[in-house]
Design a protein around this motif. Structure first.
Motif, PDB file in Angstrom:
ATOM      1  N   VAL A 250      10.006  -0.365  -1.614  1.00 16.55           N
ATOM      2  CA  VAL A 250      10.144   0.424  -2.842  1.00 16.55           C
ATOM      3  C   VAL A 250      10.874   1.724  -2.538  1.00 16.55           C
ATOM      4  N   SER A 251      11.869   2.035  -3.350  1.00 20.00           N
ATOM      5  CA  SER A 251      12.704   3.196  -3.087  1.00 20.00           C
ATOM      6  C   SER A 251      12.052   4.469  -3.586  1.00 20.00           C
ATOM      7  N   ALA A 252      12.372   5.568  -2.910  1.00 23.23           N
ATOM      8  CA  ALA A 252      11.971   6.903  -3.347  1.00 23.23           C
ATOM      9  C   ALA A 252      13.231   7.743  -3.494  1.00 23.23           C
ATOM     10  N   SER A 253      13.276   8.585  -4.512  1.00 27.49           N
ATOM     11  CA  SER A 253      14.508   9.298  -4.820  1.00 27.49           C
ATOM     12  C   SER A 253      14.912  10.291  -3.743  1.00 27.49           C
ATOM     13  N   ASP A 254      13.974  10.669  -2.841  1.00 26.50           N
ATOM     14  CA  ASP A 254      14.302  11.638  -1.798  1.00 26.50           C
ATOM     15  C   ASP A 254      14.753  10.968  -0.502  1.00 26.50           C
ATOM     16  N   ARG A 255      14.922   9.645  -0.538  1.00 23.21           N
ATOM     17  CA  ARG A 255      15.405   8.908   0.635  1.00 23.21           C
ATOM     18  C   ARG A 255      16.670   8.140   0.270  1.00 23.21           C
ATOM     19  N   ALA A 256      17.439   7.741   1.310  1.00 24.52           N
ATOM     20  CA  ALA A 256      18.631   6.938   1.063  1.00 24.52           C
ATOM     21  C   ALA A 256      18.232   5.629   0.398  1.00 24.52           C
ATOM     22  N   ARG A 257      18.977   5.243  -0.619  1.00 25.96           N
ATOM     23  CA  ARG A 257      18.662   4.028  -1.371  1.00 25.96           C
ATOM     24  C   ARG A 257      19.861   3.087  -1.393  1.00 25.96           C
TER      25      ARG A 257
END
Length: 280
Positions: A250-257
């Motif tokens: 699951v992606s988090a907006s503060d990490r590379a996606r």
């Protein structure tokens, strides 16, 4: 260029390079080479004194109803291209050399291999991890080059290398594309003219979705729109997902996606991915 088909002969060649103090870069492929592969070779030549390219259509990463029997094989043309590019060794073992009688070992990398293509193609990444581990042990490279088009594969290999202490620098090389944006792939050769014209909808839909998310749009809506766009273009969609670029979870907006997709047009399954970057 030396063309080698036996592990014993490969080890002799590698030992000679090591005796001379040469470092080695490996580019694993399944052949049917195109500009995407040659971008990997170009990066390999910058990374090391000696370049080894492997060509092996790995049966362990194909499912029972997949395209192993018709996967394009262009041994003579591939060999000529690699020789002209200045490759030092073409490592081209047969199935019996890679998987001799009694072969019973399987490498499974959990987590990064569980979803996406791992769910759509059960056992695929076990086959990838097993053959790549063998290639690493056969060639013993300092650096290995993989295309970012197969982004989940790259993540699986990186996880395996870290977990098993291979000590190899695994480098991803950006996806190479045709002029209209379609990612280069050996499987593009399967596309009839009508499907090739439609296929460009895949990178375009991903680009639109990525831009929407980068500008602060709702990710769920952007993904749904991409799926609808692909369906309207004639694709059967396996997945379009936004994930963490390292874990593929699951992606988090503060990490590379990363935005990844797989879809079928005609009888051909295509995959693609694009980065999703924060604005500002």
């Amino acid at each position: 260029m030396q063309t080698i088909r036996r592990v014993a002969d490969l080890r002799t060649a590698i030992a000679a390079y090591r005796a001379d103090g040469d470092d080695i870069a490996l580019v694993p492929t399944m052949g049917a080479l195109h500009a995407g592969h040659m971008a990997l070779v170009a990066e390999a030549k910058l990374a090391a004194k000696r370049v080894v390219v492997s060509i092996f259509v790995n049966p362990k990463q194909f499912g029972a109803n997949e395209d192993l029997s018709r996967y394009p094989r262009k041994e003579m043309a591939d060999s000529r291209i690699l020789a002209e590019a200045g490759v030092d060794v073409l490592w081209m073992p047969g199935v019996d050399e890679m998987y001799p009688d009694g072969f019973a070992t399987n490498i499974s990398v959990s987590g990064v291999s569980d979803g996406l293509d791992g769910a759509a193609r059960p056992g695929h990444f076990d086959g990838v991890a097993t053959v790549v581990a063998k290639l690493f042990n056969q060639v013993r490279p300092d650096t290995a080059l993989f295309g970012e088009k197969d982004f989940q594969q790259l993540a699986v290999v990186r996880r395996m290398v870290a977990d098993l202490d291979f000590g190899i620098d695994v480098r991803g090389v950006p996806t190479q594309r045709d002029d209209d944006g379609l990612a280069l792939s050996s499987r593009n050769a399967y596309l009839v003219a009508e499907d090739r014209a439609k296929a460009v909808a895949l990178p375009r839909a991903l680009g639109v979705a990525a831009t929407t998310i980068e500008k602060g749009g709702d990710a769920g809506e952007a993904l749904a729109t991409a799926r609808d766009t692909l369906t309207a273009a004639g694709f059967t969609v396996d997945y379009v997902e936004l994930v963490d670029a390292e874990t593929l979870g699951v992606s988090a907006s503060d990490r590379a996606r990363r935005l990844l997709a797989a879809a079928r047009i005609g009888g051909t399954r295509l995959i693609d991915n694009v980065p999703v970057n924060e604005q500002g």
